[in-house]
Design an enzyme around this catalytic site. Structure first.
Site, short mmCIF file in Angstrom:
data_model
loop_
_atom_site.label_atom_id
_atom_site.label_comp_id
_atom_site.label_asym_id
_atom_site.label_seq_id
_atom_site.Cartn_x
_atom_site.Cartn_y
_atom_site.Cartn_z
CD GLU A 271 3.21 61.34 -12.15
OE1 GLU A 271 2.01 61.65 -12.00
OE2 GLU A 271 3.60 60.16 -12.25
NE ARG A 275 0.07 62.49 -10.10
CZ ARG A 275 0.29 61.61 -9.12
NH1 ARG A 275 -0.22 61.80 -7.93
NH2 ARG A 275 1.03 60.53 -9.33
CG ASP A 404 1.23 52.92 -18.20
OD1 ASP A 404 2.07 53.76 -18.57
OD2 ASP A 404 0.72 52.93 -17.06
CD GLU A 539 -3.80 52.08 -12.75
OE1 GLU A 539 -3.25 53.19 -12.87
OE2 GLU A 539 -3.86 51.46 -11.66
CB THR A 628 -3.44 58.89 -18.25
OG1 THR A 628 -3.16 57.56 -17.84
CG2 THR A 628 -2.38 59.85 -17.69
#
Length: 640
Positions: A271, A275, A404, A539, A628
Site C-alpha cells: 500500500e 500510494r 488481481d 476499477e 495500480t
C-alpha cells in the site's frame, strides 16, 4: 387392595437431603431462601450481569431490525422475483450517523445534480436510529421538472426515475444508459463536474482530516493507517491533472514542511509503495519538482528492509523508522498480488536514481514467481510463503482480492520496459488463456460474460468488483499489439461491470456479486447481504477510461457519467467529502460507513476526469503507464 390415597403433591425422600416439596408456595420460599443465602457480592454480581444483558439487548435491537429489513426488502437473497426499484437521488446529510462496517473476504442531473441537503436530526436516542422530518419539506419547480424533497432529505426527481427491470427480459432489454449527445460544451461541463466533486471531497479532508491519512466525513474526523497524510499524497497528481492550482499549492506546502518518514510506524509494503512512492514519483514526472523525487527516494530506501527474507519474497510490513520488517502476526505468508504489484515503482526509482538495488529486488520476485509450481494454466494462488518462497493455500484461483494486480503488472511491466521483457509477456498471455479456460462463464438468463473463481476444482460464480480492472487491462494489451480477441473480451466484461452498477437500486456496484448460471434463472446477478457495500472503488471507471480512449464509443462516457451522478446522490456528505456505504440496494438509507478511502481522490475521480476529456495527450497511453493506484509513470524509451 386398597386404593391409593390422593395427595395434592408428591413427596420423595432422599438420604441426607430431606424432603422435596413441589408445592408452588414452597418453591417460591425455597428460591427466596437460596437468594438470601447468597453473599452480598454474589447478589450484586448477578444483578449487574442481568442489567448488562438487558442493555445489550436493547442496544442491538436497531441493528437486528436493519438486517431483517434487508432480508425482506425483496432483494435477490430472499429468492423472490423482485423487480428493481427506481433510482432515487439521495444526498447524505451533515452529521447523519454511520452504521458499523461490514466484513469483506476496494450522476448528477443534466447540470449539477441534486443540491446538498441538511436534515434536522434528533440528537437523542440510539445512534443508528435517526429521526428526520416526516413531512414534505419543500416543493419547487426547476424549469419543467418537478422536484420534491422527501421525508428522508433525499431529492426525488419524478422525471428521472429509472424504469423497473422485469425478470426474464432478453439481453437487449437489460438496463441501459440514457443516450446523451456529447459536444464540446458537454465535455467542459462534465469535466467541471468532476472538478467540483474533487473540490467537495478535498474540502472535507482539509476541514476535518488535514495531514492525516483518511477522512471520516460523517463524524467530521479522521482515521490513521500509517500517519503519513495518505489521502493528500495520493491526490497530488490528480490535482495537477485537473489544474486545481490552489489546492495543489497548499498540498505541496504540507509535503515540504510536514511530511517526514522518520517515524516509528509499521507500514504495509504494497500500500505504501503504490500510494506514497507511486504518488510521489508520478507528481515528480508531471511537475519536474525535485521535492517529490527527494521524498520518493527517502520512502523507497526505508521500504527496502522488507526484502531481507530467506526467500527474497518480501515481508508485508515494514517499520520505516527502525528499518525492520516482519510478516503479519498471524502468518508467515504474503499475498501474491502485494509482492508482484510493486515492480513498476521500484524499477522507476532505480532508473531515476541510477541505483540498481531497487529494481533488482523486485525483479527477483518476478523470476521466483515465474518458475514456481502450483499454477493453473498461468493462474496463481493467492498466498506465498516468505520463508521458503513457495505458494501456499494452493488450489484457489481468482482475479479478485489478493491476486488481481499480479496480472495487471505482468502486462504493464512489459509496456514500461519498452516491450522487451518477453518472459513477462509470455506469463501474461498464458494467464489470459487460463482465465478463458477456467474462469470465464456466462450468466442466465441474459448471457453476461463474467470471471468467476476456482476452488480445488470447483467453479464459483463469484466476482469481486476488483475484477473490473480486467476490461481496461485487456484493452491496453490489445492497443499494444496483443490479440484482437482481447479487445472483444474487454467489451463483453465492460458490459458486465456496468450491469453490476445499473441493476442495483442505487446505481452503485456492490463489493461482490454472484451470477446465476442455471436455466430458468430470473435475474443474472445476486448479492449477498454482507457484500452490499460500496467503497467508492475505481476499477469500473478505470476500465471505462481505457475503453473510451481506444474505441471512442461514447456509451462508455455515458456510463461513467451515470456512476458519477450516483456517487453524488448516495455518497456525498453535505459538510464535505464522500463516504463509502453499506447497502447499495437501499436507496432510502444506504447506510454510510463514515470513511472516504484515499483512492477515491487518487483513482476514481482521476479516471472519471480522463474519461470525460477528449485530449488524448492528457496522460497519453503511449507515453505513460498507470500503476495500480492510477499514478502515471513514464514508458521507457528504447534508448534508455
Amino acid at each position: 387392595m386398597h386404593p391409593q390415597s390422593q395427595q395434592d403433591y408428591v413427596s420423595i425422600s432422599f438420604a441426607g437431603q430431606g424432603c422435596y416439596n413441589n408445592n408452588k408456595k414452597w418453591r417460591r420460599q425455597s428460591w427466596w431462601r437460596k437468594w438470601k443465602q447468597l453473599s452480598r457480592l454474589q447478589r450484586s454480581l448477578i444483578l449487574f450481569i442481568s442489567v448488562l444483558l438487558f442493555i445489550c439487548g436493547i442496544a442491538s435491537y436497531p441493528t437486528v431490525t436493519e438486517q431483517l429489513r434487508g432480508l425482506t426488502d425483496g432483494g435477490p437473497d430472499t429468492g423472490s422475483n423482485s423487480v428493481l426499484k427506481p433510482i432515487i437521488p439521495h444526498v447524505l446529510p451533515q452529521g447523519q450517523p454511520p452504521l458499523p462496517e461490514q466484513p469483506s473476504q476496494r450522476k448528477l442531473s443534466n447540470k449539477r445534480g441534486p443540491p446538498v441537503l441538511q436534515n434536522r436530526l434528533q440528537k437523542k436516542g440510539n445512534t443508528s436510529d435517526v429521526t428526520v422530518e416526516d413531512k414534505v419539506a419543500d416543493v419547487k419547480k426547476e424549469g419543467e421538472e418537478r422536484v420534491v424533497i422527501s421525508w428522508r432529505g433525499a431529492v426525488i426527481d419524478t422525471d428521472q426515475a429509472t424504469e423497473s427491470t422485469k425478470d426474464g427480459e432478453s439481453k437487449e432489454h437489460l438496463p441501459t444508459h440514457q443516450e446523451t449527445t456529447f459536444s464540446k460544451e458537454s465535455e467542459a461541463s462534465w469535466l467541471e463536474e468532476v472538478r467540483e466533486a474533487f473540490r467537495h471531497a478535498w474540502k472535507g479532508y482539509k476541514d476535518f482530516a488535514w495531514g492525516h491519512d483518511e477522512l471520516r466525513p460523517m463524524s467530521k474526523s479522521y482515521s490513521e493507517w500509517f500517519g503519513l497524510g495518505l489521502t493528500l499524497i495520493d491526490a497530488l497528481d490528480t490535482m495537477w491533472i485537473m489544474e486545481l492550482k490552489e489546492e495543489f499549492k497548499e498540498a505541496k506546502a504540507w509535503v515540504a514542511a510536514e511530511l517526514t518518514f522518520n517515524k516509528n510506524v509499521d507500514v504495509n509494503l504494497f500500500e505504501s509503495t503504490i500510494r506514497i512512492l507511486g504518488g510521489l514519483l508520478s507528481t515528480y514526472h508531471l511537475t519536474g519538482d525535485t521535492l517529490f523525487l527527494d521524498k520518493a527516494k527517502d520512502i523507497g530506501f526505508r521500504l527496502m528492509p522488507a526484502f531481507k527474507t530467506p526467500s527474497k519474497i518480501p515481508y508485508s510490513d515494514v517499520n520505516i523508522g527502525k528499518g525492520t520488517a516482519h510478516p503479519p502476526r498471524w502468518t508467515s505468508d504474503s499475498t501474491v498480488a502485494e509482492v508482484t504489484s510493486i515492480q513498476l515503482e521500484f524499477r522507476e526509482l532505480s532508473r531515476l536514481t541510477q541505483e540498481p538495488q531497487y529494481e533488482a529486488v523486485v525483479t527477483d520476485v518476478m523470476k521466483q514467481i515465474h518458475k514456481l509450481e502450483g499454477k493453473l494454466d498461468g493462474l496463481v494462488p493467492m498466498f506465498i510463503n516468505t520463508n521458503n518462497g513457495q505458494f501456499t493455500h494452493q488450489g484457489i484461483y481468482t482475479l479478485g482480492a489478493r491476486a488481481d494486480s499480479y496480472y495487471e503488472y505482468l502486462l504493464k511491466q512489459w509496456i514500461q520496459g519498452g516491450k522487451k521483457e518477453n518472459q513477462l509477456l509470455e506469463d501474461y498471455l498464458q494467464a489470459i488463456e487460463g482465465v478463458k479456460k477456467n474462469l470465464l462463464q456466462k450468466s442466465s438468463p441474459n448471457g453476461l460474460t463474467f470471471v468467476g473463481e476456482v476452488s480445488h476444482g470447483q467453479f464459483s460464480p463469484k466476482m469481486d468488483h476488483l475484477v473490473c480492472f480486467l476490461p481496461g487491462t485487456l484493452a491496453l494489451g490489445a492497443h499494444n499489439g496483443l490479440p484482437a480477441d482481447h479487445m472483444d473480451l474487454a467489451k463483453e466484461l465492460m458490459e458486465t461491470c456496468y450491469q453490476m452498477y445499473v441493476q442495483m437500486e442505487t446505481g452503485l456496484s456492490p463489493e461482490i456479486v454472484h451470477f446465476n448460471m442455471y436455466q430458468g434463472s430470473t435475474r443474472d446477478i445476486d448479492v449477498k447481504l454482507a457484500d452490499r457495500h460500496n467503497l467508492l472503488r475505481p476499477e469500473t471507471v478505470e476500465s471505462l477510461f481505457y475503453l473510451y480512449r481506444f474505441t471512442k464509443d461514447h456509451k462508455y462516457r455515458n456510463w461513467g457519467w451515470e456512476i458519477l451522478q450516483n456517487f453524488n446522490k448516495y455518497t456525498k456528505v453535505s459538510s464535505g467529502g464522500y463516504t463509502s456505504i453499506n447497502n447499495v440496494r437501499d436507496p432510502d438509507y444506504p447506510s454510510p460507513r463514515d470513511k472516504m478511502e484515499s483512492f477515491f481522490l487518487g483513482e476514481t475521480l482521476k479516471y472519471l476526469y480522463l474519461l470525460f476529456s477528449d485530449n488524448s495527450n492528457l496522460i497519453s497511453l503511449d507515453k505513460y503507464v498507470f500503476n495500480t493506484e492510477a499514478h502515471p509513470l513514464p514508458i521507457w524509451l528504447s534508448t534508455v
